[in-house]
Scaffold this motif. Structure first.
Motif, PDB file in Angstrom:
ATOM      1  N   THR A  83       0.861  -1.181   0.000  1.00 14.70           N
ATOM      2  CA  THR A  83       0.000   0.000   0.000  1.00 14.70           C
ATOM      3  C   THR A  83       0.897   1.231   0.000  1.00 14.70           C
ATOM      4  OG1 THR A  83      -1.728  -1.156   1.208  1.00 14.70           O
ATOM      5  CG2 THR A  83      -1.772   1.251   1.276  1.00 14.70           C
ATOM      6  N   LYS A  85       1.381   5.463   0.048  1.00 11.18           N
ATOM      7  CA  LYS A  85       0.925   6.847   0.252  1.00 11.18           C
ATOM      8  C   LYS A  85       2.046   7.838  -0.072  1.00 11.18           C
ATOM      9  CE  LYS A  85      -2.570   5.824   3.794  1.00 11.18           C
ATOM     10  NZ  LYS A  85      -2.981   6.065   5.212  1.00 11.18           N
ATOM     11  N   THR A  86       3.282   7.469   0.317  1.00 10.04           N
ATOM     12  CA  THR A  86       4.413   8.381   0.130  1.00 10.04           C
ATOM     13  C   THR A  86       5.447   7.763  -0.799  1.00 10.04           C
ATOM     14  OG1 THR A  86       5.418   7.487   2.139  1.00 10.04           O
ATOM     15  CG2 THR A  86       4.130   9.518   2.351  1.00 10.04           C
ATOM     16  N   ARG A 105      -1.137   8.805 -10.380  1.00  7.91           N
ATOM     17  CA  ARG A 105      -1.577   8.370  -9.052  1.00  7.91           C
ATOM     18  C   ARG A 105      -1.744   9.606  -8.162  1.00  7.91           C
ATOM     19  NH1 ARG A 105      -2.649   4.327 -11.162  1.00  7.91           N
ATOM     20  NH2 ARG A 105      -2.131   2.178 -10.647  1.00  7.91           N
ATOM     21  N   GLN A 107      -3.502  10.109  -5.662  1.00  2.00           N
ATOM     22  CA  GLN A 107      -3.642   9.823  -4.229  1.00  2.00           C
ATOM     23  C   GLN A 107      -2.298   9.561  -3.564  1.00  2.00           C
ATOM     24  OE1 GLN A 107      -4.262   7.839  -6.732  1.00  2.00           O
ATOM     25  NE2 GLN A 107      -4.360   5.667  -6.190  1.00  2.00           N
ATOM     26  N   TRP A 108      -1.227   9.465  -4.351  1.00  2.00           N
ATOM     27  CA  TRP A 108       0.111   9.294  -3.802  1.00  2.00           C
ATOM     28  C   TRP A 108       0.788  10.651  -3.689  1.00  2.00           C
ATOM     29  CZ3 TRP A 108       2.601   4.694  -6.994  1.00  2.00           C
ATOM     30  CH2 TRP A 108       1.845   3.530  -6.777  1.00  2.00           C
ATOM     31  N   HIS A 109       1.564  10.855  -2.632  1.00  2.00           N
ATOM     32  CA  HIS A 109       2.350  12.075  -2.526  1.00  2.00           C
ATOM     33  C   HIS A 109       3.771  11.772  -2.969  1.00  2.00           C
ATOM     34  CE1 HIS A 109       2.921  16.214  -1.153  1.00  2.00           C
ATOM     35  NE2 HIS A 109       4.189  15.821  -1.050  1.00  2.00           N
ATOM     36  N   ASN A 134       0.196  17.207  -5.247  1.00  2.00           N
ATOM     37  CA  ASN A 134       0.709  16.024  -4.542  1.00  2.00           C
ATOM     38  C   ASN A 134       2.200  15.843  -4.774  1.00  2.00           C
ATOM     39  OD1 ASN A 134       0.216  15.382  -7.268  1.00  2.00           O
ATOM     40  ND2 ASN A 134       0.018  13.189  -6.819  1.00  2.00           N
ATOM     41  N   TYR A 155       9.383   6.597   3.770  1.00  2.00           N
ATOM     42  CA  TYR A 155       8.668   6.461   2.499  1.00  2.00           C
ATOM     43  C   TYR A 155       8.186   5.027   2.270  1.00  2.00           C
ATOM     44  CZ  TYR A 155      10.510  11.091   1.535  1.00  2.00           C
ATOM     45  OH  TYR A 155      10.814  12.438   1.613  1.00  2.00           O
ATOM     46  N   ASP A 156       7.021   4.926   1.626  1.00  2.00           N
ATOM     47  CA  ASP A 156       6.468   3.615   1.260  1.00  2.00           C
ATOM     48  C   ASP A 156       7.105   3.067  -0.008  1.00  2.00           C
ATOM     49  OD1 ASP A 156       4.457   3.735   3.340  1.00  2.00           O
ATOM     50  OD2 ASP A 156       3.328   5.108   2.057  1.00  2.00           O
TER      51      ASP A 156
END
Length: 251
Positions: A83, A85-86, A105, A107-109, A134, A155-156
């Motif tokens: 999953t 996000k970052t 994307r 929704q991703w930063h 973003n 970070y992801d």
């Protein structure tokens, strides 16, 4: 308006769909076009890319950047898929893969990192013109950022394209990832010998090679590979090494 700026990107919707199981919306296609025109114009002041013809830009910059996201687009997503996000794009250069990823994307930063301040300043202005909210911009060396508590293990997903040997890219990326985060390393050719050396480096850095996705670029049939590396253990505080060491002396 020059002839170069008058040219437009191809849409190539069937290629997006057939290769990556993804299709840009009309809004995203418009942003890709604005990105292209902005890069071509900016190339006069800042050395961003040699690739300015529409077909080449579409394939080598847009398609190639988003090929790294292929697992997120598969109808049956792989079990290992994280999953996100970052995201951090290490050594973004002219904004690739980070800006296309931010467009695809929303929704991703996405943090765009490059050591050349002039490139980062240009990208910040361009992304503001594109209306991308973003994105974050950092002019710094990856070796320095990887030791900064505000960024280390934060970070992801880390993406590294055209930066150096795979083990060097991993040394830049893994310190910045959270536990169970992933690095996507973009490569051209990839051999068994390279893989053997790379796996040894990953053991040192706390990473595991989970998947290799081979590609053929859709217009010119060039060879590409995306390596998906999972952070399975804490990266030792000795890494990343001091500025210049990962590139001069790959693990």
């Amino acid at each position: 308006m020059t002839d170069m700026l008058a040219k437009q990107l191809p849409i190539n919707g069937h290629i997006w769909q057939e290769t990556l199981h993804w299709l840009p919306s009309d809004e995203q296609q418009g942003l890709f076009e604005q990105l292209y025109q902005g890069i071509v114009a900016g190339n006069r002041q800042v050395n961003l890319t040699r690739i300015t013809e529409p077909d080449g830009f579409w394939e080598k910059h847009l398609w190639d950047s988003l090929s790294g996201l292929a697992p997120w687009c598969e109808p049956q997503k792989p079990e290992w898929l994280p999953t996100v996000k970052t995201v951090i794009d290490i050594g973004t250069g002219g904004g690739f893969p980070g800006v296309p990823v931010a467009i695809a994307r929303s929704q991703w930063h996405v943090t765009l990192l490059d050591s050349t301040r002039k490139k980062i300043a240009f990208l910040q202005t361009l992304c503001e013109q594109l209306g991308l909210t973003n994105t974050t911009f950092l002019a710094e060396r990856a070796e320095v950022l990887g030791r900064d508590p505000k960024h280390r293990a934060q970070y992801d997903l880390a993406m590294v394209r055209a930066v150096g040997p795979a083990s060097t890219c991993a040394e830049y990326a893994l310190p910045l990832l959270k536990k169970s985060g992933f690095a996507v390393l973009f490569r051209g050719q990839w051999t068994d010998e390279e893989e053997d050396l790379f796996v040894g480096a990953l053991d040192t850095l706390g990473g595991e090679l989970v998947a290799i996705c081979p590609w053929e670029t859709p217009l010119t049939q060039g060879v590409r590979h995306c390596l998906y590396v999972k952070k399975v253990a804490k990266t030792d505080n000795d890494f990343p090494r001091t500025v210049g060491m990962p590139a001069k002396h790959p693990l």
